[in-house]
Design a protein around this motif. Structure first.
Motif, mmCIF file in Angstrom:
data_model
loop_
_atom_site.group_PDB
_atom_site.id
_atom_site.type_symbol
_atom_site.label_atom_id
_atom_site.label_comp_id
_atom_site.label_asym_id
_atom_site.label_seq_id
_atom_site.Cartn_x
_atom_site.Cartn_y
_atom_site.Cartn_z
ATOM 1 N N PRO A 1 4.548 -8.103 -3.228
ATOM 2 C CA PRO A 1 5.894 -7.557 -3.013
ATOM 3 C C PRO A 1 6.758 -7.773 -4.253
ATOM 4 O O PRO A 1 6.704 -8.834 -4.885
ATOM 5 C CB PRO A 1 6.415 -8.359 -1.816
ATOM 6 C CG PRO A 1 5.615 -9.621 -1.808
ATOM 7 C CD PRO A 1 4.276 -9.275 -2.391
ATOM 8 N N ARG A 2 7.547 -6.760 -4.587
ATOM 9 C CA ARG A 2 8.368 -6.812 -5.805
ATOM 10 C C ARG A 2 9.820 -6.477 -5.477
ATOM 11 O O ARG A 2 10.115 -5.865 -4.454
ATOM 12 C CB ARG A 2 7.814 -5.859 -6.861
ATOM 13 C CG ARG A 2 6.408 -6.221 -7.316
ATOM 14 C CD ARG A 2 5.864 -5.319 -8.398
ATOM 15 N NE ARG A 2 4.560 -5.781 -8.839
ATOM 16 C CZ ARG A 2 4.369 -6.722 -9.756
ATOM 17 N NH1 ARG A 2 5.425 -7.258 -10.370
ATOM 18 N NH2 ARG A 2 3.165 -7.109 -10.107
ATOM 19 N N ASP A 3 10.695 -6.873 -6.371
ATOM 20 C CA ASP A 3 12.133 -6.669 -6.191
ATOM 21 C C ASP A 3 12.576 -5.485 -7.038
ATOM 22 O O ASP A 3 12.743 -5.614 -8.258
ATOM 23 C CB ASP A 3 12.890 -7.937 -6.594
ATOM 24 C CG ASP A 3 14.381 -7.829 -6.354
ATOM 25 O OD1 ASP A 3 14.845 -6.754 -5.936
ATOM 26 O OD2 ASP A 3 15.092 -8.827 -6.590
ATOM 27 N N ARG B 1 3.456 -1.726 -4.623
ATOM 28 C CA ARG B 1 2.678 -0.715 -5.353
ATOM 29 C C ARG B 1 1.228 -0.679 -4.867
ATOM 30 O O ARG B 1 0.736 -1.608 -4.245
ATOM 31 C CB ARG B 1 2.699 -1.022 -6.846
ATOM 32 C CG ARG B 1 4.085 -0.921 -7.485
ATOM 33 C CD ARG B 1 4.063 -1.465 -8.896
ATOM 34 N NE ARG B 1 5.352 -1.312 -9.565
ATOM 35 C CZ ARG B 1 5.738 -2.034 -10.605
ATOM 36 N NH1 ARG B 1 4.937 -2.949 -11.114
ATOM 37 N NH2 ARG B 1 6.920 -1.833 -11.153
ATOM 38 N N HIS B 2 0.554 0.438 -5.192
ATOM 39 C CA HIS B 2 -0.894 0.579 -5.035
ATOM 40 C C HIS B 2 -1.348 0.643 -3.576
ATOM 41 O O HIS B 2 -2.450 0.224 -3.246
ATOM 42 C CB HIS B 2 -1.632 -0.552 -5.760
ATOM 43 C CG HIS B 2 -1.139 -0.824 -7.135
ATOM 44 N ND1 HIS B 2 -0.952 0.174 -8.071
ATOM 45 C CD2 HIS B 2 -0.765 -1.988 -7.760
ATOM 46 C CE1 HIS B 2 -0.494 -0.350 -9.200
ATOM 47 N NE2 HIS B 2 -0.373 -1.650 -9.030
ATOM 48 N N ILE B 3 -0.519 1.170 -2.701
ATOM 49 C CA ILE B 3 -0.916 1.407 -1.320
ATOM 50 C C ILE B 3 -0.658 2.874 -1.012
ATOM 51 O O ILE B 3 0.355 3.444 -1.441
ATOM 52 C CB ILE B 3 -0.157 0.464 -0.349
ATOM 53 C CG1 ILE B 3 -0.743 0.566 1.052
ATOM 54 C CG2 ILE B 3 1.341 0.732 -0.352
ATOM 55 C CD1 ILE B 3 -0.289 -0.540 1.976
ATOM 56 N N GLY B 4 -1.592 3.506 -0.277
ATOM 57 C CA GLY B 4 -1.595 4.962 -0.211
ATOM 58 C C GLY B 4 -0.806 5.599 0.903
ATOM 59 O O GLY B 4 -0.449 6.779 0.805
ATOM 60 N N GLU B 5 -0.529 4.864 2.009
ATOM 61 C CA GLU B 5 0.080 5.519 3.164
ATOM 62 C C GLU B 5 1.323 4.761 3.633
ATOM 63 O O GLU B 5 1.488 3.574 3.363
ATOM 64 C CB GLU B 5 -0.916 5.586 4.337
ATOM 65 C CG GLU B 5 -2.192 6.338 4.046
ATOM 66 C CD GLU B 5 -3.291 5.442 3.488
ATOM 67 O OE1 GLU B 5 -4.291 5.982 2.999
ATOM 68 O OE2 GLU B 5 -3.128 4.195 3.535
ATOM 69 N N LEU B 6 2.158 5.510 4.377
ATOM 70 C CA LEU B 6 3.300 4.892 5.040
ATOM 71 C C LEU B 6 2.831 4.190 6.308
ATOM 72 O O LEU B 6 1.959 4.700 7.025
ATOM 73 C CB LEU B 6 4.342 5.944 5.413
ATOM 74 C CG LEU B 6 5.217 6.496 4.288
ATOM 75 C CD1 LEU B 6 6.002 7.691 4.804
ATOM 76 C CD2 LEU B 6 6.155 5.422 3.764
ATOM 77 N N MET C 1 8.032 6.422 0.847
ATOM 78 C CA MET C 1 7.112 6.492 -0.284
ATOM 79 C C MET C 1 7.845 7.102 -1.476
ATOM 80 O O MET C 1 8.376 8.202 -1.392
ATOM 81 C CB MET C 1 5.878 7.322 0.064
ATOM 82 C CG MET C 1 4.739 7.151 -0.923
ATOM 83 S SD MET C 1 4.065 5.460 -0.954
ATOM 84 C CE MET C 1 3.125 5.430 0.575
ATOM 85 N N HIS C 2 7.898 6.344 -2.570
ATOM 86 C CA HIS C 2 8.516 6.808 -3.810
ATOM 87 C C HIS C 2 7.440 6.896 -4.891
ATOM 88 O O HIS C 2 6.304 6.459 -4.710
ATOM 89 C CB HIS C 2 9.623 5.836 -4.247
ATOM 90 C CG HIS C 2 10.802 5.828 -3.329
ATOM 91 N ND1 HIS C 2 12.033 6.329 -3.674
ATOM 92 C CD2 HIS C 2 10.931 5.389 -2.050
ATOM 93 C CE1 HIS C 2 12.870 6.187 -2.668
ATOM 94 N NE2 HIS C 2 12.230 5.615 -1.669
ATOM 95 N N LYS C 3 7.801 7.425 -6.039
ATOM 96 C CA LYS C 3 6.806 7.596 -7.093
ATOM 97 C C LYS C 3 6.320 6.255 -7.631
ATOM 98 O O LYS C 3 5.200 6.165 -8.157
ATOM 99 C CB LYS C 3 7.383 8.492 -8.191
ATOM 100 C CG LYS C 3 7.961 7.890 -9.352
ATOM 101 C CD LYS C 3 8.444 8.910 -10.334
ATOM 102 C CE LYS C 3 9.661 8.365 -11.054
ATOM 103 N NZ LYS C 3 10.151 9.246 -12.100
ATOM 104 N N ASP C 4 7.116 5.197 -7.513
ATOM 105 C CA ASP C 4 6.687 3.891 -7.990
ATOM 106 C C ASP C 4 6.032 3.061 -6.902
ATOM 107 O O ASP C 4 5.631 1.924 -7.135
ATOM 108 C CB ASP C 4 7.859 3.113 -8.601
ATOM 109 C CG ASP C 4 8.997 2.891 -7.611
ATOM 110 O OD1 ASP C 4 8.938 3.438 -6.490
ATOM 111 O OD2 ASP C 4 9.951 2.171 -7.958
ATOM 112 N N GLY C 5 5.895 3.604 -5.679
ATOM 113 C CA GLY C 5 5.208 2.883 -4.624
ATOM 114 C C GLY C 5 5.933 2.955 -3.298
ATOM 115 O O GLY C 5 6.896 3.707 -3.116
ATOM 116 N N LEU C 6 5.468 2.153 -2.362
ATOM 117 C CA LEU C 6 6.054 2.070 -1.029
ATOM 118 C C LEU C 6 7.276 1.155 -1.057
ATOM 119 O O LEU C 6 7.216 0.049 -1.601
ATOM 120 C CB LEU C 6 5.009 1.517 -0.052
ATOM 121 C CG LEU C 6 5.484 1.187 1.354
ATOM 122 C CD1 LEU C 6 5.791 2.464 2.127
ATOM 123 C CD2 LEU C 6 4.445 0.357 2.094
#
Length: 374
Positions: free
Chosen positions: A132-134, A169-174, A191-196
Motif C-alpha cells: 500500500p502506498r500514499d 499498484r500491480h493488481i488487475g481488477e476492482l 482503477m486509475h492509470k497508476d493503479g487501484l
C-alpha cells in the motif's frame, strides 16, 4: 539434528545446531528463528519462519532497569510478521516474586485488543507482495504491507495516508467491496492509470497502531508478478564519467533460502549502514544502469569493530571478482574507505554483488560502495 530425526521423526527442530558465522549450510533444522530481527521481506522459496523477540528491550529475563517496546511497535511487528505468514514468538518477563511484569501485561492487553478487531487479517493467512502506498506524497511512499486469505487481500497500513486514499499498484481488477476493519466507514475502490485506489478513508484511523483495509474479490485477483518483482529491484544510475555511490537504501539484501538476516541501521551521527550480517553466505546486491562502458575503481566504506575485523569478502561484477579483508575502524558507525581494485563495466544493466567468504563473528557495517571512473 539427524540423530533427533532418527529417534523421533516428528520432532520439530530449529536452526541453531551450528555456528552460521562459520558454515554456509543455512538450514540445520526445520525452520529458521530470526532473533530480535525485523526482516522487511522474505523471498520464495523459504522455510518456515518464527521470529523470536522480547517485550523487554534489554533482556529476556528479569532486569531491574528494563525498558520496554511500545504497544504500537509490537503491533507493527506482529502485523509485518503476519504479512510474511510467519510466527511471532514473543517473550514476557516475570518479576522476582513470579508475577508477570505489569508493563508486559499492559502491552499484551493492547495487542489483544488490536487482534480482536483485526483477527481475520492475522490468522490463517498467506503472504502477499502488494505494497500500500500514499498517493498524497510526491514519491507515493510505501506505508505498509499486505497479506491475504483466499480472495480477500488485507492492506496493513503502518502509517495513515496524507489524503483520504490508498494506492495499490500491480493488481488487475476492482474488488467487489472495500472495508476498513473496526470502522463503519463507507469505502470504495477506483482503477486509475497508476493503479487501484481505495478512497473515502476517514480522517483518522480506527487504530493508532495499524489500520487494516480489506479488499474482497469474487475470485482470486490477478497480480502482475513481473512488475512487482521489478519494483523490488532498485537501480543505481552510473552516468558516463561520473562517480556513482551504491548506498544501503538502494541495495538488495539477500540471505540463503529466502530469509534475509541483515538490516538497515541508522546511527545518531547520521550514518546509514547495512548491518547484522551474522550468517556466512549472506550477500548484498546492487543493480547498475551503466550509461557508457568504462573502467572504474571500486571502494568499500566499512565500519568495523574489533569483533568484525579480518573478515574476507568478494565483490563480483560483470564476471570480475575483487577480494577484500576488513580492518578495524573503531566502531560500526565510523567508516574507513578501502580500495578494492579496478573493474570494467559494460554499458547497460549489471549486477554488483558483495558476498562474505569468512568472518570471525559477524561482518562489518556496510556504509556503501563507490564506483570511481578511471
Amino acid at each position: 539434528v539427524a540423530m533427533i530425526h532418527q529417534l523421533q521423526p516428528t520432532c520439530v527442530v530449529n536452526d541453531r545446531a551450528i555456528d552460521f558465522s562459520k558454515h554456509r549450510s543455512y538450514i540445520a533444522g526445520d525452520y529458521v528463528t530470526p532473533e530480535r530481527m525485523i526482516c522487511d521481506r522474505i523471498e520464495d522459496p523459504h522455510p518456515y519462519v518464527e521470529y523470536c523477540d522480547s517485550i523487554g528491550v534489554k533482556s529476556w529475563g528479569y532486569h531491574n532497569d528494563e525498558r520496554f517496546w511500545s504497544a504500537p511497535e509490537l503491533v507493527r511487528r506482529l502485523s509485518l510478521y503476519s504479512c510474511q505468514a510467519s510466527n511471532y514468538l514473543l517473550n514476557i518477563q516475570p518479576q522476582p516474586d513470579g508475577r508477570i511484569r505489569p508493563e508486559c501485561v499492559e502491552r499484551l492487553g493492547q495487542m489483544r485488543d488490536w487482534i480482536n478487531v483485526n483477527q481475520e487479517a492475522v490468522y490463517d493467512i498467506t503472504a502477499c507482495p502488494l505494497i500500500p502506498r500514499d498517493p498524497g506524497r510526491e514519491s507515493h511512499a510505501a506505508i505498509g504491507f499486505s497479506n491475504r486469505n483466499g480472495n480477500t487481500i488485507y492492506l496493513h497500513l503502518h502509517e495513515w495516508p496524507h489524503s483520504d486514499e490508498v494506492l495499490v499498484r500491480h493488481i488487475g481488477e476492482l474488488p467487489k467491496s472495500a472495508r476498513l476493519l473496526g470502522s463503519d466507514a463507507k469505502l470504495s475502490a477506483e482503477m486509475h492509470k497508476d493503479g487501484l485506489r481505495v478512497v473515502n478513508l476517514p480522517s483518522l484511523p480506527p487504530s493508532p497502531y495499524v489500520a487494516v483495509v480489506a479488499l474482497d474479490y469474487a475470485a482470486a485477483p490477478t497480480l502482475d508478478m513481473p512488475a512487482i518483482e521489478a519494483a523490488r529491484q532498485p537501480v543505481v544510475s552510473v552516468p558516463a564519467g561520473e562517480t556513482a555511490h551504491l548506498t544501503p537504501e538502494l541495495s538488495i539484501r539477500r540471505g540463503r533460502h529466502g530469509v534475509n538476516f541483515s538490516r538497515i541501521n541508522r546511527f545518531a551521527n547520521g550514518a546509514v549502514t547495512i548491518g547484522q550480517m551474522i550468517r556466512l553466505g549472506c550477500d548484498v546486491k546492487w543493480r547498475l544502469e551503466v550509461a557508457q562502458a568504462g573502467t572504474y575503481t571500486v571502494h568499500a566504506d566499512l565500519g568495523t569493530a574489533s569483533m568484525q575485523k579480518d573478515a574476507l569478502f568478494h565483490v563480483t561484477v560483470a564476471g570480475q571478482t575483487l577480494v577484500g579483508k576488513t580492518v578495524e575502524t573503531g566502531w560500526y558507525d565510523r567508516p574507513s574507505r578501502m580500495t578494492l581494485g579496478n573493474v570494467k563495466l559494460p554499458a547497460g544493466v549489471s549486477e554488483l554483488v558483495l558476498e562474505i567468504q569468512s568472518m570471525p563473528r559477524n561482518f562489518s557495517d556496510i556504509h556503501g560502495l563507490v564506483l570511481q571512473p578511471v
